[in-house]
Design a protein around this motif. Structure first.
Motif, PDB file in Angstrom:
ATOM      1  N   ASP A 444       0.833  -1.347   0.107  1.00 46.27           N
ATOM      2  CA  ASP A 444       0.141  -0.037  -0.097  1.00 46.27           C
ATOM      3  C   ASP A 444       0.772   1.320  -0.054  1.00 46.27           C
ATOM      4  N   HIS A 445       1.955   1.278   0.728  1.00 44.99           N
ATOM      5  CA  HIS A 445       2.755   2.607   0.878  1.00 44.99           C
ATOM      6  C   HIS A 445       3.415   2.634  -0.425  1.00 44.99           C
ATOM      7  N   SER A 448      -0.092   1.920  -3.627  1.00 46.56           N
ATOM      8  CA  SER A 448      -1.766   2.187  -3.038  1.00 46.56           C
ATOM      9  C   SER A 448      -2.176   0.873  -3.213  1.00 46.56           C
ATOM     10  N   THR A 450      -3.696  -1.027  -1.557  1.00 41.71           N
ATOM     11  CA  THR A 450      -4.796  -1.014  -0.223  1.00 41.71           C
ATOM     12  C   THR A 450      -4.554  -2.238   0.602  1.00 41.71           C
ATOM     13  N   HIS A 461      -6.828   2.405   2.510  1.00 40.52           N
ATOM     14  CA  HIS A 461      -5.668   2.936   1.956  1.00 40.52           C
ATOM     15  C   HIS A 461      -5.240   3.908   2.889  1.00 40.52           C
ATOM     16  N   THR A 462      -3.806   4.146   2.939  1.00 42.48           N
ATOM     17  CA  THR A 462      -3.360   5.133   3.899  1.00 42.48           C
ATOM     18  C   THR A 462      -2.467   6.054   2.972  1.00 42.48           C
ATOM     19  N   GLU A 463      -2.181   7.296   3.314  1.00 42.48           N
ATOM     20  CA  GLU A 463      -1.281   7.995   2.572  1.00 42.48           C
ATOM     21  C   GLU A 463      -0.112   8.137   3.576  1.00 42.48           C
ATOM     22  N   TRP A 464       0.764   7.315   3.215  1.00 41.59           N
ATOM     23  CA  TRP A 464       2.143   7.115   4.037  1.00 41.59           C
ATOM     24  C   TRP A 464       2.817   8.207   3.869  1.00 41.59           C
TER      25      TRP A 464
END
Length: 464
Positions: A444-445, A448, A450, A461-464
């Motif tokens: 995901d990093h 993206s 997920t 999903h995270t905005e790393w």
């Protein structure tokens, strides 16, 4: 050649000649076809006491068979199979049956089924295991495809097959290419078992100082217990065999480069396509590939020196239990692949039946297969053999010995890819939590891709 024969066979090499003589021994008149005059003559000479004949002419061969004609091919997989089919086709009629007894790739079998169906003829794959001796004395046979077509040869195959407790080691496997697929996985398991045996041999000889004479006795003893199997039996015989040229133990003068014909690789490749882990089979394929790098291995052996870690050498019982543990895990991997393929390809496989016909005749025949048959009899939809209560009890009892052997081998610099992979598969399968949450975070990093969460439903999903 006026007699009408019950059965035809194309390809009169050692395997084909032995199989057709086996069929003839059981009272079925048989006709052989080969382009080699010497092979036809050898068949006639060896089969002089039974109803068997041979020819090099395809038209004569087909004409000599009763309808619907039942023709088995025992020729190398690939283009030779297609070439034989094309040679026979002009002489065949609708309803005739062609049976591929070789190690054909299952997708090729699907193609040939469709090709011959369009012409009103039947084609099915029937894996045959047992080698040349098995073909003569009674192999395990794995037919799949048209069940109606199989009924025409069922009596012949049951007569020619190996028997266990009076039961024939042949049964209809399922739709389409099921027969060739089951044989493919059989061979994948075979790769795994052979690799495991070779590793135990290496640990016992290099690590524990066993002589070939001691190993012959050891494997012979093991073959009378839980490890009873064809491969353990012949391994004992191999260690006892002397070389006629030098008088040395024959195993010591055989080059350590193992060849392969592709069925193990196909098993691994298709397991990846299905998303099914078979790491011990994968390791066996890999080790055969590494073995081919003989010159590089010799060069590396000169520059790398492993400092052995002082530790107790495993005794015979520990080695036996480690091998038995890895055998069970390897069968579990192969059977789980068959279960996945059954769903993917709609074969309608019966896992108990597969274990049943593998008990005799085939290369992987073993006493263990009766326990496997019982497991699937108890639970037909068993996801993995390692979840069967009896196997749970056994594996929990002997897993410690498998770990001791691998620890000793790693500490001694002895490669045990198969044994290590068996333990890793076991440990991964029994782990309620694996570190793959980190991999999902990494994916995901950077991409993206997920991930899912442990505490709530949904895709995140995270905005790393």
């Amino acid at each position: 050649m006026s007699e009408q024969h019950d059965f035809g066979l194309v390809g009169l090499g050692v395997m084909g000649r032995n199989f057709i003589l086996n069929v003839a021994d059981h009272g079925f008149s048989s006709m052989g076809l080969d382009t080699d005059d010497e092979k036809v003559s050898a068949l006639k000479e060896e089969g002089s006491q039974v109803r068997v004949d041979g020819t090099t002419d395809a038209a004569t061969f087909v004409k000599a068979l009763k309808t619907p004609r039942k023709i088995m091919l025992l020729v190398p997989a690939g283009k030779p199979v297609d070439a034989v089919i094309d040679t026979l086709l002009p002489h065949l009629n609708k309803g005739d049956i062609i049976i591929d007894g070789g190690n054909s790739f299952f997708e090729d079998t699907e193609r040939r089924i469709s090709y011959l169906e369009e012409k009103g003829m039947n084609f099915f794959g029937a894996g045959v295991s047992g080698g040349a001796k098995g073909a003569r004395r009674g192999p395990s046979i794995m037919p799949g495809g048209s069940e109606a077509a199989y009924e025409h040869v069922k009596t012949i195959f049951e007569a020619a097959s190996a028997k266990v407790n009076g039961e024939p080691c042949v049964a209809y496997m399922g739709r389409g290419s099921a027969g060739n697929y089951v044989k493919m996985v059989h061979n994948g398991i075979e790769y795994g078992l052979m690799q495991l045996i070779s590793e135990i041999y290496d640990v016992a000889k290099k690590g524990a100082g066993y002589t070939n004479e001691k190993l012959a006795s050891l494997f012979d003893t093991w073959n009378k217990g839980t490890l009873q199997s064809f491969l353990v039996e012949i391994t004992a015989e191999i260690f006892a065999k002397k070389d006629e040229l030098t008088g040395k133990d024959l195993v010591d003068v055989i080059l350590d480069k193992a060849k392969q014909k592709g069925t193990g690789k196909w098993t691994s490749q298709n397991a990846m396509d299905l998303g099914i882990p078979v790491p011990t089979i994968d390791s066996a394929v890999t080790m055969r590939e590494i073995s081919s790098m003989k010159d590089y291995r010799v060069e590396a052996d000169k520059v790398y020196h492993t400092a052995s870690i002082g530790q107790d050498k495993p005794d015979a019982k520990t080695l036996e239990n480690a091998l038995y543990f890895a055998f069970i895990v390897t069968y579990a991997q192969g059977m789980s692949q068959l279960a996945a393929a059954d769903k993917e390809y709609n074969y309608n496989l019966n896992m108990e039946t597969i274990a049943k016909i593998w008990r005799g005749g085939c290369i992987i025949r073993a006493g263990l297969l009766e326990d496997i048959r019982k497991a699937y009899d108890r639970t037909p939809d068993l996801h993995n053999l390692m979840l069967d209560p009896d196997f749970v009890k056994t594996l929990k009892t002997i897993e410690g010995d498998a770990r001791i052997v691998v620890q000793f081998a790693v500490g001694s610099g002895i490669p045990v890819a198969g044994l290590s992979s068996a333990i890793a598969y076991f440990d991964s399968f029994r782990s309620g939590n694996l570190p793959l949450n980190l991999i999902q975070a990494q994916r995901d990093h950077f991409g993206s891709h997920t991930y899912e969460r442990t505490d709530r439903e949904g895709i995140f999903h995270t905005e790393w």
